[in-house]
Design a protein around this motif. Structure first.
Motif, PDB file in Angstrom:
ATOM      1  N   LEU A 166      -6.626   0.773  -1.828  1.00  0.00           N
ATOM      2  CA  LEU A 166      -5.254   0.950  -1.935  1.00  0.00           C
ATOM      3  C   LEU A 166      -4.522  -0.432  -1.810  1.00  0.00           C
ATOM      4  N   THR A 167      -5.006  -1.283  -0.739  1.00  0.00           N
ATOM      5  CA  THR A 167      -4.363  -2.398  -0.268  1.00  0.00           C
ATOM      6  C   THR A 167      -5.226  -3.584  -0.853  1.00  0.00           C
ATOM      7  N   ARG A 168      -6.498  -3.202  -1.551  1.00  0.00           N
ATOM      8  CA  ARG A 168      -6.855  -4.319  -2.502  1.00  0.00           C
ATOM      9  C   ARG A 168      -7.810  -5.126  -1.363  1.00  0.00           C
ATOM     10  N   MET A 169      -8.199  -4.755  -0.329  1.00  0.00           N
ATOM     11  CA  MET A 169      -8.914  -5.631   0.603  1.00  0.00           C
ATOM     12  C   MET A 169     -10.212  -5.154   0.702  1.00  0.00           C
TER      13      MET A 169
ATOM     14  N   LYS B 232     -14.436   8.541   3.170  1.00  0.00           N
ATOM     15  CA  LYS B 232     -12.966   9.049   3.230  1.00  0.00           C
ATOM     16  C   LYS B 232     -12.126   8.006   3.680  1.00  0.00           C
ATOM     17  N   VAL B 233     -12.530   7.053   4.320  1.00  0.00           N
ATOM     18  CA  VAL B 233     -11.474   5.946   4.557  1.00  0.00           C
ATOM     19  C   VAL B 233     -11.483   4.584   3.635  1.00  0.00           C
TER      20      VAL B 233
ATOM     21  N   PHE C  47     -11.261   7.300  10.716  1.00  0.00           N
ATOM     22  CA  PHE C  47      -9.567   7.431  10.345  1.00  0.00           C
ATOM     23  C   PHE C  47      -9.370   5.613  10.669  1.00  0.00           C
ATOM     24  N   ILE C  48      -8.907   4.924   9.730  1.00  0.00           N
ATOM     25  CA  ILE C  48      -8.330   3.645  10.070  1.00  0.00           C
ATOM     26  C   ILE C  48      -6.876   3.628   9.363  1.00  0.00           C
ATOM     27  N   ASP C  49      -5.917   3.049  10.129  1.00  0.00           N
ATOM     28  CA  ASP C  49      -4.791   2.806   9.745  1.00  0.00           C
ATOM     29  C   ASP C  49      -4.513   1.178   9.202  1.00  0.00           C
ATOM     30  N   SER C  50      -3.035   1.107   8.996  1.00  0.00           N
ATOM     31  CA  SER C  50      -2.792  -0.248   8.479  1.00  0.00           C
ATOM     32  C   SER C  50      -2.836  -1.127   9.529  1.00  0.00           C
TER      33      SER C  50
ATOM     34  N   ILE D  20     -11.529  -8.327  -0.742  1.00  0.00           N
ATOM     35  CA  ILE D  20     -11.392  -9.612   0.284  1.00  0.00           C
ATOM     36  C   ILE D  20     -12.646  -9.535   1.056  1.00  0.00           C
TER      37      ILE D  20
ATOM     38  N   LEU E 219      -2.849   9.443   6.922  1.00  0.00           N
ATOM     39  CA  LEU E 219      -2.706   8.092   7.141  1.00  0.00           C
ATOM     40  C   LEU E 219      -1.065   7.672   6.724  1.00  0.00           C
TER      41      LEU E 219
ATOM     42  N   GLU F 221      -1.521  -9.448   7.643  1.00  0.00           N
ATOM     43  CA  GLU F 221      -2.117  -8.546   8.499  1.00  0.00           C
ATOM     44  C   GLU F 221      -1.239  -7.535   8.856  1.00  0.00           C
TER      45      GLU F 221
ATOM     46  N   PRO G 196     -10.484   4.538   0.432  1.00  0.00           N
ATOM     47  CA  PRO G 196      -9.210   4.630  -0.416  1.00  0.00           C
ATOM     48  C   PRO G 196      -8.213   3.499   0.354  1.00  0.00           C
ATOM     49  N   LEU G 197      -8.346   3.514   1.642  1.00  0.00           N
ATOM     50  CA  LEU G 197      -7.334   2.332   2.271  1.00  0.00           C
ATOM     51  C   LEU G 197      -7.433   1.112   1.816  1.00  0.00           C
TER      52      LEU G 197
ATOM     53  N   LEU H 173      -6.639  -1.792   9.894  1.00  0.00           N
ATOM     54  CA  LEU H 173      -6.870  -2.899   8.925  1.00  0.00           C
ATOM     55  C   LEU H 173      -6.653  -4.249   9.032  1.00  0.00           C
ATOM     56  N   GLY H 174      -5.482  -4.467   9.628  1.00  0.00           N
ATOM     57  CA  GLY H 174      -4.700  -5.627   9.841  1.00  0.00           C
ATOM     58  C   GLY H 174      -5.558  -6.263  10.928  1.00  0.00           C
TER      59      GLY H 174
ATOM     60  N   GLU I 218       1.492   6.160   9.529  1.00  0.00           N
ATOM     61  CA  GLU I 218       2.169   4.940   9.236  1.00  0.00           C
ATOM     62  C   GLU I 218       3.798   5.077   9.453  1.00  0.00           C
TER      63      GLU I 218
END
Lengths: 124, 152
Positions: A101-104, A94-95, A58-61, A107, B49, B114, A97-98, A64-65, B53
């Motif tokens: 979704l954020t286009r990371m 599973k993670v 599980f990773i949240d924003s 990057i 998620l 970020e 899509p995050l 990710l930040g 958030e």
């Protein structure tokens, strides 16, 4: 108490440092400590870092930040000609899509697993 | 979708202090509920998620990590949707419209964001999002279509 410590297992492969996050979540609870520890490795002079996320489901924003922050720290002063890189590996499907979704995903340098990440550095 | 799961989840409500560690426990419960409602692994992760958030925003911005403030979270199944309601008694927030996505292609690494991904995630994952701030309570209602159910 706002956050908790992030457990990291580290292993050296020559000049490359592999930091495996020994947690099932990279979220707002541990992200500040995670970022602090990775920043510490960079400040110690580590230029080639692999962040192994294979134990994380599980990773949240905020998590990710913290990865974005680490990328920015290692790439800072890149114009000095130094060759520095962070590679992410072992990202659970599973993670993923995050990242999409954020286009990371566009990057970060993302590799399938640790061997694949090490291969990338060795072929550089 | 299992009908017994719907009836079990129909009236789920919980109150928790404004604390991220507590929110983690709720997040795990949300995952279980989503599986029981028939969402697949990927959808379950995205719902978990989005809700984490929302809860995180509430704890951080409205409640300022003050544990004496409380969050009330509810899950309700209505017709073809699951409705998630989050209330807090924190500071009345600004509106929760998502920021414009940044043109990543033209950004240097130094300018990469970020934070502020959270609101975009909530709005992308949920079918509808409604935020009502008042002086005493902020209410966020998020609806998600149930899987494999024709609209009634």
């Amino acid at each position: 108490m706002i956050g908790l410590d992030a457990k990291l297992n580290t292993e050296n492969y020559g000049e490359i440092l592999v930091a495996e996050l020994d947690e099932d979540r990279l979220d707002a609870v541990i992200a500040p400590d995670f970022k602090k520890k990775i920043q510490g490795y960079i400040e110690e002079g580590r230029s080639f870092l692999v962040i192994d996320l294979s134990r994380v489901d599980f990773i949240d924003s905020t998590g990710l930040g913290s990865l974005v922050a680490c990328l920015k720290i290692i790439k800072r002063n890149i114009d000095t000609g130094e060759n520095k890189e962070i590679v992410l590996c072992g990202i659970n499907q599973k993670v993923m899509p995050l990242f999409q979704l954020t286009r990371m995903d566009q990057i970060f340098n993302i590799r399938k697993d640790r061997d694949d990440a090490l291969k990338f550095f060795h072929e550089k | 979708m299992k009908n017994d799961a719907v009836s079990k989840i129909n009236c789920f409500q919980i109150e928790l202090p404004a604390c991220l560690v507590e929110a983690r426990r709720l997040s795990e419960h949300i995952e279980k509920c989503c599986f029981e409602l028939g969402f697949d692994k990927n959808e379950t992760y995205l719902i978990e998620l989005a809700l984490f958030e929302a809860i995180n925003n509430s704890i951080k911005h409205a409640c300022k990590h003050n544990r004496s403030r409380t969050l009330k979270f509810g899950i309700e199944v209505k017709e073809n949707q699951v409705i998630f309601t989050l209330r807090d008694n924190g500071i009345s927030c600004h509106d929760l419209r998502p920021p414009k996505p940044l043109p990543l292609d033209s950004l240097s690494i130094e300018k990469l964001p970020e934070n502020s991904f959270g609101l975009n995630i909530i709005h992308t994952v949920m079918n509808s999002v409604e935020f009502t701030p008042t002086r005493l309570c902020n209410t966020l209602v998020m609806a998600k279509d149930l899987p494999g159910r024709d609209k009634l």
